[in-house]
Design an enzyme around this catalytic site. Structure first.
Site, PDB file in Angstrom:
ATOM      1  N   ASP A  12       0.853  -1.184   0.000  1.00 59.41           N
ATOM      2  CA  ASP A  12       0.000   0.000   0.000  1.00 59.41           C
ATOM      3  C   ASP A  12       0.892   1.239   0.000  1.00 59.41           C
ATOM      4  OD1 ASP A  12      -2.094   1.731   0.142  1.00 59.41           O
ATOM      5  OD2 ASP A  12      -2.817   1.092   2.112  1.00 59.41           O
ATOM      6  N   ASP A 108      -2.662   2.507  -6.422  1.00 58.77           N
ATOM      7  CA  ASP A 108      -1.605   2.606  -5.419  1.00 58.77           C
ATOM      8  C   ASP A 108      -1.575   1.449  -4.425  1.00 58.77           C
ATOM      9  OD1 ASP A 108      -3.939   3.222  -4.115  1.00 58.77           O
ATOM     10  OD2 ASP A 108      -3.131   4.935  -3.018  1.00 58.77           O
ATOM     11  N   GLU A 109      -2.223   0.343  -4.737  1.00 63.30           N
ATOM     12  CA  GLU A 109      -2.144  -0.802  -3.830  1.00 63.30           C
ATOM     13  C   GLU A 109      -2.409  -2.099  -4.594  1.00 63.30           C
ATOM     14  OE1 GLU A 109      -5.334  -1.493  -0.985  1.00 63.30           O
ATOM     15  OE2 GLU A 109      -6.474   0.124  -1.900  1.00 63.30           O
TER      16      GLU A 109
END
Length: 413
Positions: A12, A108-109
């Protein structure tokens, strides 16, 4: 022979948009930074902020004027989506060099299955090397959760930010997971948390120890799923092909007679849309494409669809789109069959709210409404408003969708 346990990472990125800006402009590091839509006019909504800004009370989705009240020295930047997309491509390239079993969740993860790709290496040391590589090559911080399944890995990555590495084993859930407030459980939204607290389920541990039938009566099939998660059970694989899935939920019906009467046709659309809504809720998904089917008396069949910029899930939204499509494409000949289908479905559990440029103006226009709501909540209590959406901030945007589509295309090439 004892079966080898799974080793799942959840990576993350920390304050992703703001961190990317700091990578381009190192002089911003250590300062309160926020990304928002219209900083020149103090309008717009905070999309994300640095940890320095968060310490001063700046929060995601906060109106910009309110963020300045909390932090007058706040540095506000306009978003640069090409820059964020390019950074994300580099991140997932690094993850994919480590293991081919990578499942992006958003820009983003993502999850990684390292069960068969670590050899004799220690998972923590492996995570440290991965974290350092992303930092050294891209100047971007991340947190990593390590666990035997996706749910526990996701919970672990949230336990220490920024630049955290957390291991969460099944034998540790009573100590590390169960004391957490039920609001902090991944997959439990505000409305669900309120229902659980009404029957004195205040922590994840309370949920884990509650009779599963009680939970099913309260929350339906989701109650059983949450009970399993709270007890550390999650058999879902890390699926690299999940980004390629475009599922659908539809209902159709053959009419009792060939229809041309518009009120009767609309009544059928109401019934079909209600069934689609029920199945969307049961599957815990939302849709970004509505399709109708029209079969005429001579068996000629057409389908027409509408691509949406936002996800929808309610009967009212579905039937409105279905009727509009019908009005636009019906040739006024008698109809034998009608159908409504929700396409391009996305799980609520895997949505992450990040506002795009299209959202900024819309959200900025609501600032007066937000202020009025805050005043009412201050006077009458914070629970005076009941959220319509039963999940944590989860409105995925066209930018998120574009990223996942780009990732899919790259894997196919």
């Amino acid at each position: 022979m004892k079966q080898k346990g799974r080793i799942i990472f959840h990576v993350d990125m920390n304050s992703f948009y703001a961190s990317v800006e700091m990578a381009y402009r190192p002089e911003l590091k250590g300062k309160p930074v926020a990304i928002a839509g219209n900083p020149d006019e103090r309008r717009g909504i905070v999309v994300t902020s640095s940890y320095e800004a968060r310490k001063r009370g700046v929060k995601t989705t906060m109106p910009l004027w309110q963020a300045y009240d909390h932090c007058p020295e706040l540095i506000v930047l306009r978003p640069k989506f090409d820059r964020y997309r390019e950074a994300s491509k580099h991140i997932f390239s690094i993850l994919s060099e480590t293991t081919p079993i990578v499942q992006p969740v958003s820009i983003d993860e993502g999850f990684m299955d390292l069960t068969d790709y670590m050899g004799d290496e220690n998972p923590i040391q492996f995570a440290e090397q991965l974290q350092k590589r992303i930092l050294n090559e891209l100047d971007l911080p991340c947190s990593i959760g390590i666990a035997p399944n996706k749910f526990l890995a996701k919970m672990a990555s949230d336990m220490k930010k920024p630049m955290g590495i957390t291991v969460l084993r099944k034998r540790e859930i009573q100590q590390k997971l169960w004391p957490l407030d039920i609001h902090e459980m991944y997959g439990v939204g505000q409305k669900t948390a309120e229902k659980l607290k009404l029957i004195e389920i205040n922590t994840i541990g309370d949920l884990a120890e509650t009779n599963v039938l009680t939970l099913k009566n309260l929350l339906g099939v989701n109650g059983e799923r949450l009970h399993q998660r709270a007890n550390g059970i999650d058999h879902r694989p890390v699926d690299p092909d999940a980004v390629n899935e475009f599922k659908s939920i539809g209902n159709s019906t053959t009419l009792p007679y060939d229809m041309t009467d518009l009120p009767s046709i609309y009544k059928v659309f109401d019934q079909l849309s209600e069934k689609v809504e029920q199945r969307l809720k049961y599957k815990n998904v939302v849709t970004e494409n509505i399709q109708i089917m029209i079969r005429y008396h001579d068996r000629k069949t057409i389908t027409r669809s509408k691509q949406l910029k936002e996800y929808i899930e309610t009967k009212e939204e579905i039937v409105s789109l279905a009727k509009n499509l019908f009005q636009e494409h019906w040739n006024e000949e008698p109809i034998r069959l009608l159908g409504v289908t929700a396409q391009q479905l996305t799980s609520k559990d895997e949505l992450y709210k990040q506002l795009d440029l299209f959202s900024y103006e819309e959200e900025a226009e609501k600032e007066k409404l937000y202020l009025a709501m805050d005043q009412i909540k201050e006077k009458y209590g914070k629970n005076v408003f009941v959220k319509l959406n039963d999940s944590k901030p989860n409105i995925s945007t066209s930018f998120q969708k574009d990223f996942l589509n780009d990732y899919k295309k790259e894997r196919e090439e």
